[in-house]
Design a protein around this motif. Structure first.
Motif, short mmCIF file in Angstrom:
data_model
loop_
_atom_site.label_atom_id
_atom_site.label_comp_id
_atom_site.label_asym_id
_atom_site.label_seq_id
_atom_site.Cartn_x
_atom_site.Cartn_y
_atom_site.Cartn_z
N ARG A 80 0.83 -1.34 0.19
CA ARG A 80 -0.08 -0.08 -0.09
C ARG A 80 0.94 1.26 0.00
NH1 ARG A 80 -3.58 0.04 4.99
NH2 ARG A 80 -4.89 -1.48 3.86
N TYR B 197 1.67 5.47 0.27
CA TYR B 197 0.80 6.56 1.01
C TYR B 197 1.73 7.82 0.08
CZ TYR B 197 -0.88 3.94 4.71
OH TYR B 197 -1.62 3.03 5.67
N ARG C 63 -8.04 6.44 2.73
CA ARG C 63 -7.72 5.52 1.82
C ARG C 63 -8.62 5.61 0.58
NH1 ARG C 63 -7.98 -0.21 3.85
NH2 ARG C 63 -6.68 0.89 5.61
N ARG D 124 -5.92 1.53 -5.89
CA ARG D 124 -6.07 2.03 -4.60
C ARG D 124 -4.73 2.77 -3.96
NH1 ARG D 124 -8.01 -4.03 -3.39
NH2 ARG D 124 -6.23 -4.19 -4.85
N SER E 233 -3.34 5.57 -0.54
CA SER E 233 -3.69 6.24 0.56
C SER E 233 -3.07 7.84 0.67
CB SER E 233 -3.22 5.54 2.07
OG SER E 233 -3.87 4.32 1.90
#
Length: 258
Positions: free
Chosen positions: A207, A209, A243, A251, A253
């Motif tokens: 993930r 950011y 998110r 996807r 964040s």
């Protein structure tokens, strides 16, 4: 802000890249959302652009191959001294090398791999292109964390592949919302590993950011540009976080640093 080219230490995240089915739509979304401009990338990668933030390279976006069911997903690349040797270690420790290693003009040598849970990540042996040129500024990458259902297995795998220490967090730190483990390079935290059994927004993955000045404003802009809110803004030990998903479902964040 000045663009700075610095060789990133082996085992550290150094670049993020996204493959999409509509490159112009992705540029129209991420450009205004994160204040990005775009320049052409290496020709042999096909339709591929590098996102820049006030002239500093921060990310890549390319056109995905025509393959049914291929998800739109950000990939974190890790700097390695040798893409070939790191790829061999991926295989030695049970992972899969899906692409490469291959040469990207004079920019560098790359591979795309998957860990034992199927989470994809990249290996980058930088030559002329060393990686992102700014981090931690609004619009730039600030952190990568692996979301996985087996933190101990992931810690062993990545520690072995990158030959770096992976340190488990104290239970009190995990309770505060910090990662279950962190990848350390020369004593510095460079990436996190977060264990969860709740993978409703996707399978195990890295993930990414991005830093922003105002999370709540970014959420509104995301929706106006055709994106979606996956997890509402909330406060964490690292700052206010939300998110999001781009118009193709990619996807990511955003975090407003404290």
């Amino acid at each position: 802000m000045t663009a700075v080219q610095v060789r990133v230490a082996h085992g550290s995240p150094c670049w993020v890249s996204l493959l999409v089915h509509d490159l112009e739509r992705a540029k129209a979304f991420y450009g205004p959302l994160l204040d990005w401009s775009f320049t052409p990338g290496p020709a042999e990668l096909g339709a591929y652009v590098r996102a820049t933030l006030h002239g500093a390279k921060v990310a890549g976006i390319g056109l995905a191959p025509e393959q049914p069911g291929l998800p739109t997903e950000w990939t974190t690349y890790f700097a390695v001294d040798s893409a070939d040797q790191a790829s061999a270690r991926v295989r030695d420790f049970g992972g899969t090398v899906a692409v490469g290693p291959l040469q990207s003009e004079r920019a560098g040598r790359l591979a795309v791999a998957a860990d034992l849970s199927g989470a994809f990540f990249g290996l980058w042996e930088g030559q002329e292109h060393l990686g992102w040129e700014v981090v931690g500024e609004p619009g730039a990458p600030v952190w990568s964390e692996l979301v996985t259902s087996d933190e101990p297995l992931a810690a062993t795998f990545y520690g072995s592949v990158f030959e770096r220490a992976v340190v488990a967090a104290e239970p009190s730190a995990v309770a505060r919302g910090e990662e279950d483990a962190t990848l350390l390079v020369e004593g510095h935290r460079v990436a996190g590993i977060r264990q969860t059994t709740d993978l409703r927004d996707g399978p195990p993955r890295w993930r990414i950011y991005f830093a922003v000045a105002d999370v709540d404003l970014t959420v509104r802009q995301c929706r106006e540009l055709g994106g979606a809110l996956l997890v509402a803004p909330h406060d964490t030990p690292y700052g206010r976080v939300a998110r999001l998903a781009d118009p193709e479902g990619g996807r990511f964040s955003v975090v407003a640093l404290p």
